[in-house]
Design a protein around this motif. Structure first.
Motif, PDB file in Angstrom:
ATOM      1  N   LEU A  62      36.300  37.201  52.549  1.00  0.00           N
ATOM      2  CA  LEU A  62      36.107  38.465  53.154  1.00  0.00           C
ATOM      3  C   LEU A  62      37.198  38.689  53.155  1.00  0.00           C
ATOM      4  CD1 LEU A  62      34.073  40.904  52.800  1.00  0.00           C
ATOM      5  CD2 LEU A  62      33.690  40.638  55.226  1.00  0.00           C
ATOM      6  N   SER A  63      38.195  38.386  54.395  1.00  0.00           N
ATOM      7  CA  SER A  63      39.071  38.808  54.843  1.00  0.00           C
ATOM      8  C   SER A  63      40.048  38.698  53.380  1.00  0.00           C
ATOM      9  CB  SER A  63      39.796  38.042  56.235  1.00  0.00           C
ATOM     10  OG  SER A  63      39.532  36.535  55.743  1.00  0.00           O
ATOM     11  N   SER A  64      40.555  37.409  52.962  1.00  0.00           N
ATOM     12  CA  SER A  64      41.575  37.622  52.014  1.00  0.00           C
ATOM     13  C   SER A  64      41.434  38.037  50.710  1.00  0.00           C
ATOM     14  CB  SER A  64      41.307  35.947  51.000  1.00  0.00           C
ATOM     15  OG  SER A  64      40.206  35.615  51.016  1.00  0.00           O
ATOM     16  N   ALA A  65      39.848  39.424  50.701  1.00  0.00           N
ATOM     17  CA  ALA A  65      40.084  39.874  49.420  1.00  0.00           C
ATOM     18  C   ALA A  65      40.758  40.926  49.973  1.00  0.00           C
ATOM     19  CB  ALA A  65      38.685  40.159  49.092  1.00  0.00           C
ATOM     20  N   MET A  66      40.699  41.485  50.941  1.00  0.00           N
ATOM     21  CA  MET A  66      41.605  42.534  51.569  1.00  0.00           C
ATOM     22  C   MET A  66      42.210  42.242  51.390  1.00  0.00           C
ATOM     23  SD  MET A  66      38.208  43.154  54.878  1.00  0.00           S
ATOM     24  CE  MET A  66      39.545  44.696  55.045  1.00  0.00           C
ATOM     25  N   ALA A  67      43.015  41.204  52.778  1.00  0.00           N
ATOM     26  CA  ALA A  67      44.608  41.168  52.183  1.00  0.00           C
ATOM     27  C   ALA A  67      45.087  41.536  50.779  1.00  0.00           C
ATOM     28  CB  ALA A  67      45.441  39.740  52.884  1.00  0.00           C
ATOM     29  N   ALA A  68      44.515  40.133  49.858  1.00  0.00           N
ATOM     30  CA  ALA A  68      45.216  40.697  48.368  1.00  0.00           C
ATOM     31  C   ALA A  68      45.622  41.904  48.140  1.00  0.00           C
ATOM     32  CB  ALA A  68      44.537  39.541  47.510  1.00  0.00           C
ATOM     33  N   GLN A  69      44.254  42.864  47.937  1.00  0.00           N
ATOM     34  CA  GLN A  69      44.252  43.964  47.458  1.00  0.00           C
ATOM     35  C   GLN A  69      45.472  44.919  47.902  1.00  0.00           C
ATOM     36  OE1 GLN A  69      41.926  45.169  44.943  1.00  0.00           O
ATOM     37  NE2 GLN A  69      41.640  42.596  44.950  1.00  0.00           N
ATOM     38  N   LEU A  70      46.256  44.550  48.737  1.00  0.00           N
ATOM     39  CA  LEU A  70      47.051  45.845  48.871  1.00  0.00           C
ATOM     40  C   LEU A  70      48.394  45.613  47.989  1.00  0.00           C
ATOM     41  CD1 LEU A  70      47.909  44.869  52.666  1.00  0.00           C
ATOM     42  CD2 LEU A  70      46.927  46.415  52.628  1.00  0.00           C
ATOM     43  N   ILE A 132      37.025  51.550  46.673  1.00  0.00           N
ATOM     44  CA  ILE A 132      36.178  50.972  46.025  1.00  0.00           C
ATOM     45  C   ILE A 132      36.171  49.710  45.566  1.00  0.00           C
ATOM     46  CG2 ILE A 132      36.759  51.207  43.589  1.00  0.00           C
ATOM     47  CD1 ILE A 132      32.827  51.569  44.617  1.00  0.00           C
ATOM     48  N   SER A 133      37.317  48.840  45.620  1.00  0.00           N
ATOM     49  CA  SER A 133      37.976  47.565  44.933  1.00  0.00           C
ATOM     50  C   SER A 133      37.746  46.766  46.063  1.00  0.00           C
ATOM     51  CB  SER A 133      39.930  47.470  44.655  1.00  0.00           C
ATOM     52  OG  SER A 133      40.544  48.584  43.741  1.00  0.00           O
ATOM     53  N   ILE A 134      38.216  47.148  47.265  1.00  0.00           N
ATOM     54  CA  ILE A 134      38.003  46.458  48.452  1.00  0.00           C
ATOM     55  C   ILE A 134      36.408  46.216  48.460  1.00  0.00           C
ATOM     56  CG2 ILE A 134      37.930  46.817  51.068  1.00  0.00           C
ATOM     57  CD1 ILE A 134      40.624  45.609  50.403  1.00  0.00           C
ATOM     58  N   LEU A 135      35.378  47.534  48.562  1.00  0.00           N
ATOM     59  CA  LEU A 135      33.990  46.971  48.277  1.00  0.00           C
ATOM     60  C   LEU A 135      33.533  46.077  47.258  1.00  0.00           C
ATOM     61  CD1 LEU A 135      32.798  51.385  49.011  1.00  0.00           C
ATOM     62  CD2 LEU A 135      32.902  48.479  51.064  1.00  0.00           C
ATOM     63  N   ASN A 141      34.280  37.774  47.021  1.00  0.00           N
ATOM     64  CA  ASN A 141      34.486  36.908  47.781  1.00  0.00           C
ATOM     65  C   ASN A 141      34.626  36.052  48.152  1.00  0.00           C
ATOM     66  OD1 ASN A 141      37.787  36.017  46.518  1.00  0.00           O
ATOM     67  ND2 ASN A 141      37.108  38.319  46.146  1.00  0.00           N
ATOM     68  N   ALA A 142      33.229  36.718  49.315  1.00  0.00           N
ATOM     69  CA  ALA A 142      32.503  36.532  50.372  1.00  0.00           C
ATOM     70  C   ALA A 142      31.237  35.946  49.337  1.00  0.00           C
ATOM     71  CB  ALA A 142      31.753  37.393  50.954  1.00  0.00           C
ATOM     72  N   VAL A 143      30.641  36.041  48.900  1.00  0.00           N
ATOM     73  CA  VAL A 143      29.309  35.718  47.849  1.00  0.00           C
ATOM     74  C   VAL A 143      30.644  34.148  46.988  1.00  0.00           C
ATOM     75  CG1 VAL A 143      27.592  36.075  45.991  1.00  0.00           C
ATOM     76  CG2 VAL A 143      28.207  37.064  47.604  1.00  0.00           C
ATOM     77  N   TRP A 144      31.397  33.921  46.729  1.00  0.00           N
ATOM     78  CA  TRP A 144      32.061  32.929  45.291  1.00  0.00           C
ATOM     79  C   TRP A 144      32.051  31.773  46.785  1.00  0.00           C
ATOM     80  CZ3 TRP A 144      35.967  29.351  45.447  1.00  0.00           C
ATOM     81  CH2 TRP A 144      35.651  29.425  44.187  1.00  0.00           C
ATOM     82  N   ILE A 204      26.253  39.642  41.377  1.00  0.00           N
ATOM     83  CA  ILE A 204      26.133  40.533  42.607  1.00  0.00           C
ATOM     84  C   ILE A 204      26.558  41.794  42.358  1.00  0.00           C
ATOM     85  CG2 ILE A 204      26.216  40.650  45.034  1.00  0.00           C
ATOM     86  CD1 ILE A 204      24.733  37.834  45.161  1.00  0.00           C
ATOM     87  N   THR A 205      27.536  41.688  42.399  1.00  0.00           N
ATOM     88  CA  THR A 205      28.770  42.827  42.478  1.00  0.00           C
ATOM     89  C   THR A 205      29.595  43.541  41.300  1.00  0.00           C
ATOM     90  OG1 THR A 205      31.210  41.467  42.039  1.00  0.00           O
ATOM     91  CG2 THR A 205      29.967  41.227  44.332  1.00  0.00           C
ATOM     92  N   MET A 206      28.810  43.225  39.904  1.00  0.00           N
ATOM     93  CA  MET A 206      28.911  43.695  38.773  1.00  0.00           C
ATOM     94  C   MET A 206      29.099  45.356  38.430  1.00  0.00           C
ATOM     95  SD  MET A 206      30.175  42.735  35.489  1.00  0.00           S
ATOM     96  CE  MET A 206      30.378  43.694  34.278  1.00  0.00           C
ATOM     97  N   PRO A 207      28.006  45.451  39.259  1.00  0.00           N
ATOM     98  CA  PRO A 207      27.656  47.106  39.244  1.00  0.00           C
ATOM     99  C   PRO A 207      29.012  48.227  39.736  1.00  0.00           C
ATOM    100  CG  PRO A 207      25.776  46.296  39.205  1.00  0.00           C
ATOM    101  CD  PRO A 207      27.210  45.111  39.965  1.00  0.00           C
ATOM    102  N   LEU A 208      29.314  47.381  41.025  1.00  0.00           N
ATOM    103  CA  LEU A 208      30.322  48.032  41.699  1.00  0.00           C
ATOM    104  C   LEU A 208      32.551  47.831  40.843  1.00  0.00           C
ATOM    105  CD1 LEU A 208      30.352  46.017  45.222  1.00  0.00           C
ATOM    106  CD2 LEU A 208      29.923  48.537  44.634  1.00  0.00           C
ATOM    107  N   ASP A 209      32.174  46.779  40.135  1.00  0.00           N
ATOM    108  CA  ASP A 209      33.215  46.350  39.434  1.00  0.00           C
ATOM    109  C   ASP A 209      33.537  47.381  38.128  1.00  0.00           C
ATOM    110  OD1 ASP A 209      35.442  44.831  38.665  1.00  0.00           O
ATOM    111  OD2 ASP A 209      34.994  44.522  36.749  1.00  0.00           O
ATOM    112  N   THR A 210      31.831  47.038  37.880  1.00  0.00           N
ATOM    113  CA  THR A 210      32.132  48.717  36.621  1.00  0.00           C
ATOM    114  C   THR A 210      32.730  49.803  37.024  1.00  0.00           C
ATOM    115  OG1 THR A 210      30.126  47.224  35.502  1.00  0.00           O
ATOM    116  CG2 THR A 210      30.630  49.513  35.173  1.00  0.00           C
ATOM    117  N   ILE A 211      32.039  50.323  38.677  1.00  0.00           N
ATOM    118  CA  ILE A 211      32.340  52.018  38.715  1.00  0.00           C
ATOM    119  C   ILE A 211      34.459  51.462  39.353  1.00  0.00           C
ATOM    120  CG2 ILE A 211      32.053  53.201  41.017  1.00  0.00           C
ATOM    121  CD1 ILE A 211      29.405  52.205  40.686  1.00  0.00           C
ATOM    122  N   LYS A 212      35.049  50.802  39.419  1.00  0.00           N
ATOM    123  CA  LYS A 212      35.745  50.841  39.954  1.00  0.00           C
ATOM    124  C   LYS A 212      36.868  50.870  38.633  1.00  0.00           C
ATOM    125  CE  LYS A 212      37.532  46.623  40.137  1.00  0.00           C
ATOM    126  NZ  LYS A 212      39.357  46.832  39.381  1.00  0.00           N
TER     127      LYS A 212
END
Length: 285
Positions: A62-70, A132-135, A141-144, A204-212
């Motif tokens: 979770l935290s690493s994904a948020m940091a990398a999105q910057l 939406i990228s963070i979401l 990443n948390a699930v992975w 689990i996260t495919m719908p969010l990725d499509t929207i993003k």
């Protein structure tokens, strides 16, 4: 392939490559710091080793994904614009499945894309879809990492128990059932676990990725002016096109992409950790 050959599949590759090093540096730093601190805290709270590892891995993801999105969001925006920029009006009319790209502006390369987006929309244009990228990537990443941790223990447990049935004299220390793996087995198991975790995360996260993705590359029109779509407009358009199933378009390619990327990342990551441990042992001995 018909219109552009193999090169068409590698649009935006240079731009993605340019952002990989700083993004991965932030990602791995946040991952290790969070995993260490959360793992220690959960063990102190009385959680079992398996539960503590899964929680620590999920929090670290979770935290690493948020940091990398910057770093990764601007790279993502530019590379995706490069991928879809030749979806012109004539090609759209000839195919019902084509969707218009967000901007009529043509980008020569990644640097040109950064410059033109910055001039047109400012820094906000480069961070389009950041929320939406963070979401998307934070829970992904948390699930992975949680799935990888569970899969890793299960696979090694099965392999170790199977090996012990064949050889009761196996040396203790491999998969929890008295088994010592060789390096090739380590890499193979890591690859299998990475693919399994990628499948769970993608589902689990495919719908969010499509929207993003649609938020980052598509625009709408309002009073004759082009404006970025909102999340709700994007969801409504998506549902109109194909219902809930439309959110899972491209699931197969995304699973393959995630599995290949994750396998490369995790095998390199684990190899460097083992190498660092050996170097530290040699320095202290």
């Amino acid at each position: 392939m018909n219109h552009e050959g193999v090169r068409g599949f590698y649009r935006g590759f240079g731009t993605s490559l340019m952002g990989t090093i700083p993004a991965r540096a932030l990602y791995m730093t946040a991952l290790e710091i969070t995993k260490s601190s959360v793992g220690t805290a959960t063990v102190r709270l009385g959680c079992s080793d398996t539960t503590a590892t899964a929680i620590a891995n999920a929090a670290a993801g979770l935290s690493s994904a948020m940091a990398a999105q910057l770093v990764w969001t601007p790279i993502d925006v530019v590379s995706q614009r490069l991928m879809v920029q030749d979806c012109n009006a004539s090609s759209i009319k000839s195919s019902k499945n084509m969707i218009p790209c967000s901007s009529p502006c043509r980008y020569m390369n990644g640097i040109d894309g950064f410059r033109k987006i910055l001039n047109a929309d400012g820094p906000r244009g480069l961070y389009r879809g950041f929320g939406i990228s963070i979401l998307t990537y934070a829970p992904s990443n948390a699930v992975w990492w949680a799935s990888y941790s569970v899969a890793h223990r299960l696979v090694w447990g099965c392999i170790g128990c199977y090996a012990n049935k064949k050889d009761e004299n196996a040396v203790n220390g491999g998969g929890g059932c008295g088994y010592t793996p060789i390096s090739k087995e380590l890499v193979a198991v890591q690859g299998v676990c990475a693919a399994m975790a990628s499948g769970v995360s993608a589902m689990i996260t495919m719908p969010l990725d499509t929207i993003k993705t649609r938020l980052q590359v598509l625009d709408g029109e309002e009073n004759g002016r082009t404006r970025p779509l909102t999340v709700m407009q994007t969801v409504k358009n998506l549902v109109k096109e194909g219902g809930f199933a439309a959110c899972y378009r491209g699931l197969g390619p995304r699973w393959v992409s995630m599995a290949m990327s994750a396998t490369t990342m995790i095998t390199t990551y684990e190899f460097l950790k083992r190498l660092s441990a050996k170097n530290r042992e040699s320095l202290t001995s």
